[in-house]
Design a protein around this motif. Structure first.
Motif, PDB file in Angstrom:
ATOM      1  N   VAL A 109      61.504-105.852 -32.645  1.00 10.91           N
ATOM      2  CA  VAL A 109      62.479-106.836 -33.102  1.00 10.91           C
ATOM      3  C   VAL A 109      63.186-107.375 -31.867  1.00 10.91           C
ATOM      4  O   VAL A 109      63.830-106.621 -31.137  1.00 10.91           O
ATOM      5  CB  VAL A 109      63.491-106.209 -34.076  1.00 10.91           C
ATOM      6  N   SER A 110      63.067-108.689 -31.623  1.00 15.38           N
ATOM      7  CA  SER A 110      63.416-109.216 -30.315  1.00 15.38           C
ATOM      8  C   SER A 110      63.948-110.646 -30.402  1.00 15.38           C
ATOM      9  O   SER A 110      63.717-111.364 -31.365  1.00 15.38           O
ATOM     10  CB  SER A 110      62.162-109.194 -29.421  1.00 15.38           C
ATOM     11  N   TYR A 111      64.644-111.051 -29.334  1.00 15.32           N
ATOM     12  CA  TYR A 111      64.996-112.456 -29.163  1.00 15.32           C
ATOM     13  C   TYR A 111      63.766-113.296 -28.805  1.00 15.32           C
ATOM     14  O   TYR A 111      63.761-114.503 -29.030  1.00 15.32           O
ATOM     15  CB  TYR A 111      66.025-112.609 -28.041  1.00 15.32           C
ATOM     16  N   GLY A 112      62.763-112.697 -28.194  1.00 16.06           N
ATOM     17  CA  GLY A 112      61.576-113.448 -27.803  1.00 16.06           C
ATOM     18  C   GLY A 112      61.792-114.386 -26.629  1.00 16.06           C
ATOM     19  O   GLY A 112      61.042-115.347 -26.454  1.00 16.06           O
ATOM     20  N   LEU A 113      62.793-114.104 -25.813  1.00 13.96           N
ATOM     21  CA  LEU A 113      63.093-114.955 -24.657  1.00 13.96           C
ATOM     22  C   LEU A 113      62.292-114.475 -23.458  1.00 13.96           C
ATOM     23  O   LEU A 113      62.721-113.618 -22.686  1.00 13.96           O
ATOM     24  CB  LEU A 113      64.599-114.934 -24.378  1.00 13.96           C
ATOM     25  N   VAL A 114      61.107-115.029 -23.320  1.00 11.28           N
ATOM     26  CA  VAL A 114      60.131-114.594 -22.322  1.00 11.28           C
ATOM     27  C   VAL A 114      59.687-115.808 -21.514  1.00 11.28           C
ATOM     28  O   VAL A 114      59.439-116.879 -22.077  1.00 11.28           O
ATOM     29  CB  VAL A 114      58.909-113.945 -23.007  1.00 11.28           C
ATOM     30  N   ALA A 115      59.575-115.639 -20.207  1.00 18.11           N
ATOM     31  CA  ALA A 115      59.091-116.723 -19.358  1.00 18.11           C
ATOM     32  C   ALA A 115      57.660-117.078 -19.746  1.00 18.11           C
ATOM     33  O   ALA A 115      56.813-116.182 -19.884  1.00 18.11           O
ATOM     34  CB  ALA A 115      59.159-116.314 -17.891  1.00 18.11           C
TER      35      ALA A 115
END
Length: 204
Positions: A109-115
């Motif tokens: 469960v994540s923000y999904g803020l990935v480069a």
């Protein structure tokens, strides 16, 4: 219900605390209105402490629940921080967990803020570690609204959208969610589907 300082029940599944690192101003627990739960969680668990917490939960009857009503819920990793910022911990935890509990699905469960540049390799790593599902926080349909809702400290709306698309293409089961009250559920559901997510949920 808090099982111990390393795990708790959320969305009818056993959820592990992953560590303190975050890509935004607040944890998802804070946004969900659960600061008391956050305060009870240990800030920086080790893989061995998490494995012990899982075993304690199973010994307390989670396995009997999981074999019936909660069969497909499995294990989630969330908590105070964001599991995508704790991949070293996941690399220690998940192979050991999968060796002990065959067939139990794992959700991050994540923000999904990935480069974007690192997203394909990250998705490959997650797949190799046995992660089946990603639940990504999608509270807005445009960059200004997202900035206001999330206050990201690294990356932003476009990176989240790209990650949803990349993870879906990589074969991960991606769903998106927002917390109630949610006035744009139909628009958010359409955006999530357009990006490749399989579902959008509003969590009460």
């Amino acid at each position: 219900m808090l099982v111990n300082p390393y795990s708790y029940m959320a969305q009818h599944r056993l959820t592990l605390q992953c560590g303190p690192a975050l890509p935004a101003a607040q944890s998802l627990l804070q946004l969900a209105g659960q600061p008391d739960l956050q305060a009870q969680l240990a800030p920086a668990p080790t893989a061995q402490q998490l494995l012990a917490a899982i075993e304690q939960a199973y010994q307390a009857g989670y396995e009997q629940q999981a074999s019936t009503e909660f069969e497909l819920q499995g294990l989630a990793i969330a908590g105070v921080g964001d599991p995508l910022l704790h991949t070293a911990l996941l690399a220690q935890l998940l192979p050991a967990f999968k060796a002990q509990r065959h067939g139990v699905p794992v959700t991050l469960v994540s923000y999904g803020l990935v480069a974007p540049a690192g997203a394909p390799a990250l998705c490959q790593q997650l797949t190799e570690l046995g992660v089946e599902k990603l639940e990504l926080y999608l509270p807005a349909t445009n960059p200004p609204a997202y900035q206001q809702a999330v206050h990201p400290t690294q990356h932003g709306f476009s990176e989240l959208c790209q990650f949803i698309h990349t993870a879906s293409d990589a074969g991960l089961h991606v769903s998106c969610f927002a917390f109630a009250p949610c006035r744009q559920a139909a628009e958010l559901r359409a955006l999530a589907r357009e990006l490749g997510a399989r579902a959008f949920m509003v969590i009460e």
